[in-house]
Scaffold this motif. Sequence first.
Motif, PDB file in Angstrom:
ATOM      1  N   ILE A 172       0.872  -1.186   0.000  1.00 10.41           N
ATOM      2  CA  ILE A 172       0.000   0.000   0.000  1.00 10.41           C
ATOM      3  C   ILE A 172       0.907   1.233   0.000  1.00 10.41           C
ATOM      4  CG2 ILE A 172      -1.741   1.317   1.262  1.00 10.41           C
ATOM      5  CD1 ILE A 172      -2.712  -1.314   2.452  1.00 10.41           C
ATOM      6  N   GLY A 173       0.790   2.039  -1.040  1.00  7.37           N
ATOM      7  CA  GLY A 173       1.558   3.269  -1.099  1.00  7.37           C
ATOM      8  C   GLY A 173       0.874   4.363  -0.293  1.00  7.37           C
ATOM      9  N   LEU A 174       1.655   5.135   0.418  1.00  7.54           N
ATOM     10  CA  LEU A 174       1.100   6.157   1.296  1.00  7.54           C
ATOM     11  C   LEU A 174       1.554   7.545   0.847  1.00  7.54           C
ATOM     12  CD1 LEU A 174       1.743   4.541   4.802  1.00  7.54           C
ATOM     13  CD2 LEU A 174      -0.333   4.414   3.420  1.00  7.54           C
ATOM     14  N   SER A 175       0.660   8.516   0.966  1.00  9.38           N
ATOM     15  CA  SER A 175       0.998   9.917   0.733  1.00  9.38           C
ATOM     16  C   SER A 175       0.287  10.761   1.783  1.00  9.38           C
ATOM     17  CB  SER A 175       0.603  10.370  -0.671  1.00  9.38           C
ATOM     18  OG  SER A 175      -0.794  10.217  -0.872  1.00  9.38           O
ATOM     19  N   LEU A 176       0.856  11.946   2.095  1.00  7.33           N
ATOM     20  CA  LEU A 176       0.317  12.799   3.155  1.00  7.33           C
ATOM     21  C   LEU A 176      -0.063  14.164   2.585  1.00  7.33           C
ATOM     22  CD1 LEU A 176       2.146  10.709   4.821  1.00  7.33           C
ATOM     23  CD2 LEU A 176       2.224  12.482   6.557  1.00  7.33           C
ATOM     24  N   THR A 177      -1.145  14.713   3.102  1.00  5.38           N
ATOM     25  CA  THR A 177      -1.525  16.089   2.811  1.00  5.38           C
ATOM     26  C   THR A 177      -1.895  16.773   4.128  1.00  5.38           C
ATOM     27  OG1 THR A 177      -3.847  15.479   2.435  1.00  5.38           O
ATOM     28  CG2 THR A 177      -2.395  15.533   0.508  1.00  5.38           C
ATOM     29  N   SER A 188       7.314   5.737   8.642  1.00  2.42           N
ATOM     30  CA  SER A 188       8.152   4.576   8.912  1.00  2.42           C
ATOM     31  C   SER A 188       7.253   3.342   9.045  1.00  2.42           C
ATOM     32  CB  SER A 188       8.954   4.799  10.201  1.00  2.42           C
ATOM     33  OG  SER A 188       9.738   3.686  10.507  1.00  2.42           O
ATOM     34  N   PRO A 189       7.553   2.218   8.401  1.00  5.63           N
ATOM     35  CA  PRO A 189       8.861   1.888   7.843  1.00  5.63           C
ATOM     36  C   PRO A 189       9.176   2.544   6.487  1.00  5.63           C
ATOM     37  CG  PRO A 189       7.348   0.059   7.526  1.00  5.63           C
ATOM     38  CD  PRO A 189       6.636   1.065   8.368  1.00  5.63           C
ATOM     39  N   SER A 190       8.180   2.869   5.679  1.00  3.00           N
ATOM     40  CA  SER A 190       8.459   3.512   4.404  1.00  3.00           C
ATOM     41  C   SER A 190       7.140   4.005   3.836  1.00  3.00           C
ATOM     42  CB  SER A 190       9.132   2.535   3.428  1.00  3.00           C
ATOM     43  OG  SER A 190       8.219   1.530   3.028  1.00  3.00           O
ATOM     44  N   LEU A 191       7.198   4.587   2.630  1.00  2.00           N
ATOM     45  CA  LEU A 191       5.970   5.038   1.979  1.00  2.00           C
ATOM     46  C   LEU A 191       5.241   3.900   1.276  1.00  2.00           C
ATOM     47  CD1 LEU A 191       7.114   8.452   0.492  1.00  2.00           C
ATOM     48  CD2 LEU A 191       5.636   8.057   2.450  1.00  2.00           C
ATOM     49  N   SER A 192       5.818   2.705   1.278  1.00  2.36           N
ATOM     50  CA  SER A 192       5.148   1.536   0.721  1.00  2.36           C
ATOM     51  C   SER A 192       5.056   0.482   1.821  1.00  2.36           C
ATOM     52  CB  SER A 192       5.933   0.982  -0.471  1.00  2.36           C
ATOM     53  OG  SER A 192       5.260  -0.123  -1.039  1.00  2.36           O
ATOM     54  N   VAL A 193       3.849   0.290   2.333  1.00  2.00           N
ATOM     55  CA  VAL A 193       3.647  -0.525   3.528  1.00  2.00           C
ATOM     56  C   VAL A 193       3.238  -1.945   3.136  1.00  2.00           C
ATOM     57  CG1 VAL A 193       2.355  -0.752   5.670  1.00  2.00           C
ATOM     58  CG2 VAL A 193       2.996   1.508   4.832  1.00  2.00           C
ATOM     59  N   LEU A 194       3.959  -2.895   3.695  1.00  2.00           N
ATOM     60  CA  LEU A 194       3.615  -4.299   3.475  1.00  2.00           C
ATOM     61  C   LEU A 194       2.899  -4.889   4.685  1.00  2.00           C
ATOM     62  CD1 LEU A 194       6.895  -5.540   1.716  1.00  2.00           C
ATOM     63  CD2 LEU A 194       4.647  -5.173   0.673  1.00  2.00           C
ATOM     64  N   GLY A 195       3.056  -4.283   5.846  1.00  3.18           N
ATOM     65  CA  GLY A 195       2.413  -4.795   7.048  1.00  3.18           C
ATOM     66  C   GLY A 195       1.090  -4.118   7.320  1.00  3.18           C
ATOM     67  N   ASN A 196       0.719  -4.040   8.603  1.00  5.43           N
ATOM     68  CA  ASN A 196      -0.581  -3.494   9.004  1.00  5.43           C
ATOM     69  C   ASN A 196      -0.472  -2.181   9.778  1.00  5.43           C
ATOM     70  OD1 ASN A 196      -1.944  -5.731   7.903  1.00  5.43           O
ATOM     71  ND2 ASN A 196      -1.546  -6.928   9.761  1.00  5.43           N
ATOM     72  N   THR A 197       0.754  -1.716  10.018  1.00  6.94           N
ATOM     73  CA  THR A 197       0.914  -0.468  10.769  1.00  6.94           C
ATOM     74  C   THR A 197       2.046   0.356  10.167  1.00  6.94           C
ATOM     75  OG1 THR A 197       2.456  -1.440  12.364  1.00  6.94           O
ATOM     76  CG2 THR A 197       0.098  -1.490  12.937  1.00  6.94           C
ATOM     77  N   ALA A 198       1.991   1.630  10.446  1.00  6.13           N
ATOM     78  CA  ALA A 198       3.074   2.546  10.077  1.00  6.13           C
ATOM     79  C   ALA A 198       3.089   3.670  11.103  1.00  6.13           C
ATOM     80  CB  ALA A 198       2.885   3.086   8.663  1.00  6.13           C
ATOM     81  N   THR A 199       4.224   4.311  11.248  1.00  4.33           N
ATOM     82  CA  THR A 199       4.366   5.441  12.171  1.00  4.33           C
ATOM     83  C   THR A 199       4.602   6.709  11.366  1.00  4.33           C
ATOM     84  OG1 THR A 199       5.294   4.035  13.909  1.00  4.33           O
ATOM     85  CG2 THR A 199       5.689   6.412  14.074  1.00  4.33           C
ATOM     86  N   VAL A 217      -3.765  10.942   5.510  1.00  6.73           N
ATOM     87  CA  VAL A 217      -2.939   9.921   4.864  1.00  6.73           C
ATOM     88  C   VAL A 217      -3.799   9.216   3.821  1.00  6.73           C
ATOM     89  CG1 VAL A 217      -1.519   7.864   5.199  1.00  6.73           C
ATOM     90  CG2 VAL A 217      -1.642   9.598   6.990  1.00  6.73           C
ATOM     91  N   LYS A 218      -3.311   9.163   2.593  1.00  4.13           N
ATOM     92  CA  LYS A 218      -4.011   8.425   1.544  1.00  4.13           C
ATOM     93  C   LYS A 218      -3.238   7.158   1.244  1.00  4.13           C
ATOM     94  CE  LYS A 218      -5.969   8.636  -3.093  1.00  4.13           C
ATOM     95  NZ  LYS A 218      -6.215   9.461  -4.311  1.00  4.13           N
ATOM     96  N   GLY A 219      -3.931   6.030   1.336  1.00  2.00           N
ATOM     97  CA  GLY A 219      -3.338   4.750   0.997  1.00  2.00           C
ATOM     98  C   GLY A 219      -3.879   4.252  -0.332  1.00  2.00           C
ATOM     99  N   LYS A 220      -3.003   3.767  -1.171  1.00  2.00           N
ATOM    100  CA  LYS A 220      -3.428   3.309  -2.502  1.00  2.00           C
ATOM    101  C   LYS A 220      -2.756   1.990  -2.832  1.00  2.00           C
ATOM    102  CE  LYS A 220      -3.947   4.883  -7.283  1.00  2.00           C
ATOM    103  NZ  LYS A 220      -5.390   4.604  -7.282  1.00  2.00           N
TER     104      LYS A 220
END
Length: 357
Positions: A172-177, A188-199, A217-220
């Motif tokens: 899931i790619g993440l972007s912020l506005t 974190s861990p990155s803008l492309s999330v493979l798990g279920n959480t991000a910081t 946060v937009k996930g795509k």
Amino acid sequence: MSRSPGRIRLVVLLLAGLLAASFGSSAVTPTATTVGVGLTVRADQTAVGVSVGAQAVVAVTVSQQGSLLGPVQLSVTGAPVGASVAILPNPVLLGVPAVIAITTTAATPAGSYALTIVATSGTHTASVTVTLVVSLPTGFTMTLSPPSATVVDGASATYTLSINRGLLAGPIGLSLTGVPQFATATVSPSLSVLGNTATIKVSTATNVVPGAYLITVKGKSLLASATASAYLVVLPQTYDDFPVGGTPDRTLAPGSEPAAIDLALTNPFDAPMTVTGLGVSITSTSVTGCGVDNYAVDDYTGPFPLTVPAHGTRTLSQLGVPRGQWPKVRMLDLPTNQDVCKGATVQLAYTGAGNGA
């Protein structure tokens, strides 16, 4: 009565609290407002959407006339079945947005709901209505927690992004506005999330404009998308060393012309500051028996705000304020013997207030 002159000089400097801020991206502004008797309630959104199993957030500000009313409590009615409502903080801090978070569950039906937000202080109430639109998820959902983080200019806030993937297994790619100008955000861990959480960490600089910012946060993924939002509330930073100085321009005698003070305002910060308040008070005299009741202060009557450049000092005269509007100190002509005030030194305290330019 005696007309003995007494010298006036500055003895005490009081340091005024200032916030240094600069123009930046706009914070969210109220779009729905209700004015009640003694209370005004504002919401920054008239309608907000949320997927089943996700969370919606709305910022509410409350103001009241003067200081006649007590603590203000918020309550919310109209939330759908299966949804929970949290209000942070409650009671409301005047001038600081409160965030209402509505979290839906699988038991929440899709549809449109009218949320009534009520502010109560004693016998005074006011309310504002926000439409909540609940829709079915399109593949996965995300939630940011906490729904609101409050920081002082220059500090950082950390959010946890939780992802309910459903059947989705890929990245899931993440972007912020919504990140304010002069602030930075990291994921974190990155803008492309493979798990279920991000910081997500948002770090503000001291020149971020105070206000409430809606961080989204937009996930795509390949076939679906989702959003999650939370507020960043930036409060002004208070500084302890904004110097105000000055010396009266003449000696005093009972009933004589007042001594005007060409106040000097020093900005030790990295951004321009605007001064919005100035004060002078008499704290004591150097001669026992010569009380401060022999003197009086005429307040500053000039314009506000006054802008002082970064790391600069400006006097009232340099800022274009005429002498007639400067603060003044007078020696009163009292029907008593004032010989004891001969040669007395009057101790003055100067104060100021303001914010970023």
